[in-house]
Design a protein around this motif. Structure first.
Motif: not given
Length: 954
Positions: A612-639
């Motif tokens: 019998x083969x044994x395996x483990x399902x791991x969560x990707x701990x260094x990966x966050x499904x939702x991570x805060x991202x920067x909002x770029x100051x594009x010309x539209x945002x600056x306006x």
């Protein structure tokens, strides 16, 4: 791979030909008949007369004049017999779970044809001399809940109640059966026993083929024996040599316990020595055990498992088996597109459907949100109903009503005013004498009429809930169910929690998703078993019964031993013909999980000899499904940034806490939702206090702003004036109406408490100011702004900064005798400032926002700096001091709200003006610098109270 049903089909055609109309094939469950029909068609390769397909339950029911009663009615009638025989007046909702347990005991007695009189006589004798010391604390707690609460001498009273039940259980059994028989209904075991005991029954078919049985109860064996005596019975047993006894020895595995005992009495129609049919566990199998940390990871694994080794193309030969059927919702959402139209045999929990949540909200509205005397509703119960997604199927005017109540919190919640159309009249036209069940039934029927184009799942959930309500309503109308509305609500919720929405599909095609019981008689090449944990496989085996183990064992009733053997058979039979097996278990100990693999998995590892083969399902701990991202100051945002109007201290403090929060609130203009219920949060509380204090002082001060102690004393003596003023503030800030003649303010309990607290705060503020008078109020809730110029690269910009000051006054300093202006910011919170900043540099340090509340200092000092240079407010060039008046911390004599740097009082902002403005310009430049994106804060402690945390994924 040839399935068990393929072998059965071949044998049937070989022995009986193509006209099978004279026989009936009987299965333990319905599902196998569809697969056998398919096997017969493929085997015959020509037209044939099909046999009749029956489940064992259908066979019994066809031969009885009684009908199996509705489950709810059965419990209601049992409740009546229970009360009559014991004298224990327990409410139906409390009794319901125990009634199911008692009914299961009666059912077990009858299906095993035990002598009920002897069982209950022994039970009574056993407990007459017994005490309850053998009960565990958990069992005592459960019994106490059942028999209501006890205040003293718990064990004695509990024993008395316990004995009332035990000494009358036989009477309950007899009374209950007689009560049902008079109505021509029965529970299943009662009906089975009647049929098994009736020797006059004539069985319709020439031959009965019993296929794929495992445990056979005594009532079923009685039928087997009778039909066998008439040469009408034939048997097809499904097992494997691996778990059957051999050489006269007992089986080494409990899975074969029952079948091995039946073979000698009910011979197998198939060749029991055939290795092709009955020696599949010795063949090569690829078995993988997978350890998973959570149920959701198991569900997500389905997608990759199906894509491997051509499993999606294997159709019905691929199965995903759920040992924990509560995982169904997650599993369905994790299926890959390649899986196509899967066949789901496990039912979807009705309690997880959106409609059940609407029913819950409606029942809360009925029981808790309605004042029948006033015919008025409470807002906190109304809003959840009209904002529910399915409310649109009740009325198209729910959004209109919601907007109306948002705009005017003081809007009357009278039934007549809320009933804008027929649909809303159903909801808010509550007549208590009609009862909660009739009311809910009418509303669900209205939803069904208005949602004819809804998806199949929605339609099925409507049908299930409507059917359930109609059944309860019928029982009430017939007098079988007598209970108050609270009991009925609990009963409805209990029934919803135990009801499943059936899925319909073509069972003999596509990948199968099923529970363990649906796998009986079916074989698969590829099988994935999820949640194969101890507690799910086998199911938790608590011996829940009123009949102790010793008596159950003595009279041949079902015990834990039986249940383990039954589940062992399910497990091994499920795997015996598969060649690709994956068993996944949850190793987590959270949420009541044991974290143990099933005992049958352990057994397979030790006994089978498979690698019998044994395996483990791991969560990707260094990966966050939702991570805060920067909002770029594009010309539209600056306006958009350049056109936000002005920068308030609150906006700049938002930026200091988190630039991303500043973007969402001040640039993207995503506002927090208003408080829609009857609660008063901190923001609204502060707004009410601010307005009440403004209204009070506008009545006290002279036209030139002068406030005298005699005027304050007059108001302090006039409690009615203060109360009326606070009511006006409530009306405008909370109830959202300014028309004082429209209606009287009606407070609930919490609102009354908040009102009294604000009245006390106003009085305390007046008492403080009385010691300071005479003084002059320059403005109340006054605006102060200033244009500030700054450079960003080669471009020069100007931005307006400022906002609204709570109070601006002019006092005579008691220490210097000089006049100065105070910029006062009222604070109604209880935290205060325990550690004060000691310099302007600390005020602008964002890391001290939480520790030293530098945002408070920043706002007061900014307003002071603006007032210092404002000729309208400070035409005499007086010193301006920032002040924070914490109303809850004003009990000490000589309280002075003037801000301090360390122990140094800031009597004039001018001393710090240059340094403050230098840092202010630097902050503004950073906000408008298009090279600095709006980044999330590095201090995640700020995220705990941020209203945008779900939006940005913090």
């Amino acid at each position: 791979m040839k399935t068990f049903l393929d072998y059965v089909a071949e044998d049937i055609i070989k022995k009986y030909g193509y006209d099978l109309s004279h026989m009936a094939v009987v299965f333990p469950n319905k599902r196998a008949s569809l697969f056998l029909s398919d096997s017969l068609t493929r085997t015959a390769r020509r037209p044939l007369w099909s046999p009749a397909y029956l489940t064992i339950s259908e066979m019994f029911r066809r031969h009885s004049s009684l009908e199996v009663g509705d489950r709810i009615k059965l419990i209601c009638d049992l409740h009546k017999s229970f009360i009559r025989c014991t004298g224990i007046d327990e409410t139906l909702d409390h009794f319901y779970g125990w009634g199911e347990l008692l009914l299961a005991d009666f059912d077990d007695i009858d299906k095993n044809m035990a002598d009920a009189g002897h069982v209950f006589s022994n039970l009574k004798n056993m407990h007459r001399l017994d005490d309850i010391s053998y009960l565990t604390p958990e069992q005592k707690a459960t019994l106490q809940k059942f028999f209501s609460n006890f205040s003293e001498d718990q064990d004695t009273i509990l024993k008395q109640r316990f004995m009332q039940l035990w000494s009358n259980i036989g009477n309950i059994y007899d009374d209950y059966r007689e009560r049902l028989r008079k109505q021509n209904i029965a529970y299943e075991g009662m009906l089975y026993r009647d049929v098994a005991s009736d020797d006059t029954i004539e069985y319709k078919y020439d031959t009965y083929l019993f296929v794929g049985f495992n445990v056979v109860q005594k009532v079923e064996r009685k039928i087997f024996d009778r039909l066998q005596e008439q040469d009408k019975a034939r048997f097809y047993w499904d097992f494997d040599k691996y778990y059957m006894p051999s050489g006269g020895k007992d089986a080494v595995n409990e899975a074969g316990h029952y079948i091995s005992g039946y073979l000698k009495y009910y011979p197998n129609e198939l060749d029991s020595t055939s290795t092709d049919i009955y020696d599949n566990m010795s063949k090569r199998k690829n078995i993988v055990y997978i350890n998973s940390g959570t149920d959701s990871i198991q569900a997500r694994y389905i997608s990759s498992w199906l894509r491997e080794n051509g499993r999606t193309g294997a159709g019905q030969r691929t199965a995903v088996v759920l040992c924990n059927e509560n995982m169904l919702q997650t599993v369905v959402h994790c299926l890959p597109e390649e899986a196509g139209n899967v066949n789901v045999t496990a039912g979807f929990p009705l309690s997880q459907s959106p409609l059940s949540s609407l029913v819950l909200r409606l029942s809360s509205l009925y029981l808790n949100g309605y004042n029948a005397g006033r015919r008025q509703f409470k807002r906190r119960y109304v809003m959840p109903v009209i904002t529910h997604p399915y409310s649109r199927f009740i009325s198209t005017r729910c959004k209109e009503l919601k907007d109306m109540l948002y705009a005017d919190r003081g809007h009357s919640l009278a039934a007549d005013e809320l009933s804008l159309d027929n649909g809303l009249s159903l909801v808010f036209g509550i007549e208590k004498n009609s009862g909660i069940v009739s009311w809910l039934t009418d509303i669900v029927a209205e939803i069904a009429r208005n949602a004819k184009d809804g998806d199949a799942f929605f339609q099925e959930s409507v049908f299930c809930i409507h059917t359930l309500l109609v059944r309860i309503n019928g029982l009430i109308s017939s007098g079988d169910l007598i209970a108050d509305n609270i009991t009925l609500q609990r009963l409805i919720l209990q029934l919803i929690s135990t009801t499943s929405i059936p899925f319909h599909g073509e069972p003999v095609v596509n990948t199968q998703i099923m529970g363990v019981l649906e796998t009986r008689n079916l074989d698969f090449d590829h099988i994935l078993v999820l949640s194969c944990n101890e507690g799910h496989m086998p199911k938790s085996l608590g011996d829940s019964s009123f009949i102790p183990y010793s008596i159950r064992k003595a009279y041949g009733l079902t015990t834990i031993d039986n249940k383990v053997a039954i589940y062992s058979y399910y497990f091994h039979r499920m795997l015996q013909r598969a060649n690709d097996i994956t068993l996944v278990y949850n190793s987590s100990t959270d949420d009541g999980q044991t974290g143990e693999m099933s005992r049958f998995m352990m057994q397979l590892m030790v006994e089978s000899g498979y690698a019998i083969e044994r395996r483990t399902l791991h969560t990707e701990k260094d990966r966050n499904i939702m991570t805060p991202r920067c909002i770029e100051k594009t010309p539209e945002v600056m306006d958009r940034l350049m056109n936000i109007g002005y920068l308030s201290p609150t906006a700049m403090n938002n930026y200091r806490r988190c630039p991303l929060r500043f973007y969402y609130n001040n640039v993207a203009k995503i506002k927090e939702p208003d408080n829609i219920d009857d609660d008063i949060d901190n923001r609204i509380f502060g707004n009410i206090f601010h307005l009440a204090s403004e209204l009070i002082y506008r009545q006290i001060m002279q036209p030139d702003g002068l406030v005298k102690s005699t005027d304050i004393e007059r108001v302090l003596k006039d409690r009615k004036l203060i109360e009326t003023t606070v009511d006006t503030a409530f009306r405008q800030e909370f109830f959202k109406t300014s028309d004082s003649t429209l209606r009287a303010v009606e407070y609930n309990g919490l609102q009354l408490i908040n009102r009294e607290v604000i009245i006390r705060y106003i009085r305390r503020l007046l008492e403080i100011d009385k010691t300071l008078a005479p003084f002059t109020i320059i403005c109340l809730e006054g605006d102060v702004f200033e244009d500030v110029a700054f450079d960003t690269g080669e471009t020069r910009h100007t931005v307006k900064i400022g906002g609204r000051i709570d109070r601006l006054d002019m006092i005579t300093d008691s220490e210097t005798g000089q006049q100065r202006i105070r910029v006062i910011d009222y604070k109604t919170g209880g935290s205060g400032i325990t550690r004060k900043p000691c310099s302007v540099e600390e005020v602008f340090d964002p890391s001290l926002l939480r520790e030293k509340h530098t945002d408070y200092y920043f706002q007061a000092m900014l307003y002071s700096a603006l007032v210092r240079n404002n000729v309208h407010y400070n035409h005499n060039g007086l010193g301006v001091s920032p002040a924070l008046l914490f109303i809850q911390h004003t009990r000490k004599d000589g309280y002075d709200p003037t801000l301090l740097f360390g122990k140094e009082k800031i009597t004039d902002i001018k001393e710090y003006d240059d340094e403050f403005r230098f840092n202010l310009i630097a902050l503004i430049k950073d906000i408008y610098n298009n090279e600095h994106d709006f980044e999330p804060t590095a201090d995640r402690s700020n995220c705990d109270i941020c209203p945008y945390r779900q939006l940005c994924g913090s």
